[in-house]
Design an enzyme around this catalytic site. Structure first.
Site, PDB file in Angstrom:
ATOM      1  N   HIS A 185      99.412 125.122  21.626  1.00  0.00           N
ATOM      2  CA  HIS A 185      98.742 124.085  21.166  1.00  0.00           C
ATOM      3  C   HIS A 185      97.212 124.475  21.389  1.00  0.00           C
ATOM      4  O   HIS A 185      96.681 124.103  22.448  1.00  0.00           O
ATOM      5  CB  HIS A 185      99.063 122.678  21.634  1.00  0.00           C
ATOM      6  CG  HIS A 185      98.346 121.643  21.205  1.00  0.00           C
ATOM      7  ND1 HIS A 185      98.953 120.626  20.396  1.00  0.00           N
ATOM      8  CD2 HIS A 185      97.094 121.134  21.337  1.00  0.00           C
ATOM      9  CE1 HIS A 185      98.120 119.655  20.095  1.00  0.00           C
ATOM     10  NE2 HIS A 185      96.866 120.027  20.587  1.00  0.00           N
ATOM     11  N   ASP A 311     106.465 120.192  12.467  1.00  0.00           N
ATOM     12  CA  ASP A 311     105.686 119.580  13.206  1.00  0.00           C
ATOM     13  C   ASP A 311     106.229 118.004  13.341  1.00  0.00           C
ATOM     14  O   ASP A 311     105.235 116.909  13.283  1.00  0.00           O
ATOM     15  CB  ASP A 311     104.212 119.522  13.484  1.00  0.00           C
ATOM     16  CG  ASP A 311     103.347 119.081  14.575  1.00  0.00           C
ATOM     17  OD1 ASP A 311     104.037 118.635  15.332  1.00  0.00           O
ATOM     18  OD2 ASP A 311     102.254 119.442  14.820  1.00  0.00           O
TER      19      ASP A 311
HETATM   20  O1  DOR Z   1      99.727 114.824  15.932  1.00  0.00           O
HETATM   21  C1  DOR Z   1     100.613 115.362  16.752  1.00  0.00           C
HETATM   22  N1  DOR Z   1     101.503 114.412  17.389  1.00  0.00           N
HETATM   23  N2  DOR Z   1     100.151 116.422  17.430  1.00  0.00           N
HETATM   24  C2  DOR Z   1     100.810 116.815  18.477  1.00  0.00           C
HETATM   25  O2  DOR Z   1     100.438 117.892  18.844  1.00  0.00           O
HETATM   26  C3  DOR Z   1     101.738 116.129  19.125  1.00  0.00           C
HETATM   27  C4  DOR Z   1     102.476 115.258  18.339  1.00  0.00           C
HETATM   28  C5  DOR Z   1     103.383 114.168  18.793  1.00  0.00           C
HETATM   29  O3  DOR Z   1     104.108 114.458  19.853  1.00  0.00           O
HETATM   30  O4  DOR Z   1     103.363 112.995  18.561  1.00  0.00           O
END
Ligand code: DOR
Length: 434
Positions: A185, A311
């Site tokens: 990350h 993601d």
């Molecule tokens: O927007 C995000 N949400 N970026 C991340 O790196 C983690 C993720 C989360 O776990 O909610």
């Protein structure tokens, strides 16, 4: 059970196949791939269930190498069961789940718990990603060998960067000795500060604090140099900037072992969308500008970016129905990733074959897990895609427990209509029982 998928357009980049053929599945593995396979006959289980695949793409099962399931700890957002159901509906036969659960997946007991829950669900394959550092705090490495032994497939502090370069170097070296990837990350938190969206014209107009693209680029550059210096490999998660794409392209050209992924929102949306102030658009890294979006598309086209991952980051209304500044970052994507990615094929940016490689073969290779191929003897993980199917994203129908989806109401073309895991049909479009 024997299953015959008849007359589909089989796209399998691992064997350089893109033609109309039949696929025979026996005992949970691919037993034959050829033209006009005669249906096995016989009683007492000797016959095969024959499914007509005319007009459909038959592909190796899609693999999402970057998902957040919220179990253990935040089961009100997503469980391993609900996340698996969402994965199947989105065409994914396997997903890798990140370590930022509660407790963090930084120990054998959490990894084993995730695998036990996945076995109980018996739906998609679940590959746990273990934390790089204890409690994601960036101070002390986790027990890499023990976590591998427990069943973790990769290491990542995703959600947080590994700020300490010395620790990152150690992580790359230990992971390399175990033939495991580190999924990085990339974010310099000092540069990102209290930012909540991309730094630029739109953030200035909206009066929201910006996150500069350099906060991503500088860490991508550091990780590339660490991998180069130590002779290890590194995987860059959720690439969002033109600068990161260029750094990865150059690094690959000079032989650095770097791989990368992006997510559909980075090649679909820009920061302009945030003019609505919808908190479903708050995500880290943030949605960037049009040049970045175009660079990400080009990176996918020319092979700089190896993979598309969802993601998928579920959050509930408790975290999202608040002012933009206070909203949790993240959006869900398991059920929309394929449809949004197929738009790249529709636009002529990717071929269908490239997309299947990006969503199946490449993630399997990066994670070093089975799948990503329909070769004889491989696991019969298959995704059947109807490229012509138009549908409207309706989050009321989502299998995911969360609703933080900015694509609600969008008309998409192309959908997974059947998801087969280990030879068993686990999802079928319009079948209420699956
Ligand atoms: O927007 C995000 N949400 N970026 C991340 O790196 C983690 C993720 C989360 O776990 O909610």
């Amino acid at each position: 059970m024997k299953l015959m998928l008849k007359g589909g357009r089989i796209i399998d980049p691992s064997q350089d196949i893109d033609e109309t053929m039949d696929l025979l599945i026996e005992g949970g593995v691919v037993s034959k791939i050829a033209k006009n396979i005669p249906a096995p006959r016989g009683k007492a289980g000797g016959g095969a269930v024959v499914l007509d695949m005319e007009g459909k793409i038959v592909a190796p099962g899609l693999i999402d190498m970057h998902t957040h399931l919220r179990e253990p700890g935040h089961e009100y957002k997503e469980t391993i069961l609900s996340g698996s159901l969402a994965a199947l509906a989105g065409g994914f036969t396997a997903i890798a789940c990140m370590a930022n659960t509660k407790p963090v997946n930084d120990s054998r007991s959490v990894t084993e718990f995730i695998l036990r829950q996945a076995a109980c669900a018996n739906l998609a394959r679940i590959y746990p990603v273990a934390a790089v550092s204890i409690n994601l705090e960036g101070g002390c490495l986790t027990e890499f060998a023990d976590l591998k032994d427990a069943g973790a497939v990769a290491f990542s502090d995703d959600g947080k960067p590994v700020a300490d370069s010395g620790l990152m170097r150690q992580a790359l070296e230990y992971a390399c000795s175990l033939s495991m990837p580190v999924l990085s990350h990339c974010e310099d938190r000092d540069l990102a500060g209290e930012g909540m969206m991309n730094e630029g014209f739109v953030s200035t107009e909206l009066g929201l604090t910006g996150i500069p693209s350099i906060s991503e680029d500088i860490m991508v550059s550091r990780d590339i140099e660490l991998a180069c210096y130590t002779g290890t490999s590194v995987h860059i998660a959720h690439v969002s900037t033109a600068g990161a794409v260029e750094l990865i392209r150059n690094a690959k050209a000079r032989g650095v072992k770097v791989t990368a992924e992006t997510a559909p929102h980075y090649f679909t949306l820009t920061d302009e969308a945030i003019r609505t102030y919808s908190t479903d658009l708050k995500v880290y890294p943030p949605l960037r500008g049009i040049e970045d979006r175009n660079a990400v598309r080009e990176g996918l086209r020319d092979g700089t970016i190896d993979s598309i991952a969802s993601d998928h980051a579920p959050h509930s209304s408790i975290e999202k129905d608040v002012e933009f500044a206070y909203a949790a970052p993240g959006l869900i994507g398991l059920e929309t990733s394929l449809g949004l990615s197929l738009a790249l094929v529709d636009k002529g940016i990717l071929t269908a074959r490239q997309l299947i490689a990006i969503m199946s073969m490449n993630p399997a290779r990066i994670l070093n897990v089975p799948g990503g191929s329909l070769r004889k003897g491989e696991l019969a993980d298959v995704t059947v895609i109807d490229m012509e199917r138009t549908w409207t994203v309706d989050m009321k129908t989502f299998r995911s427990q969360s609703r933080n989806c900015p694509f609600h109401g969008w008309a998409l073309k192309g959908k997974a209509v059947m998801t087969i895991v280990g030879g068993a049909i686990k999802y079928r479009d319009n079948d209420p029982h699956l």
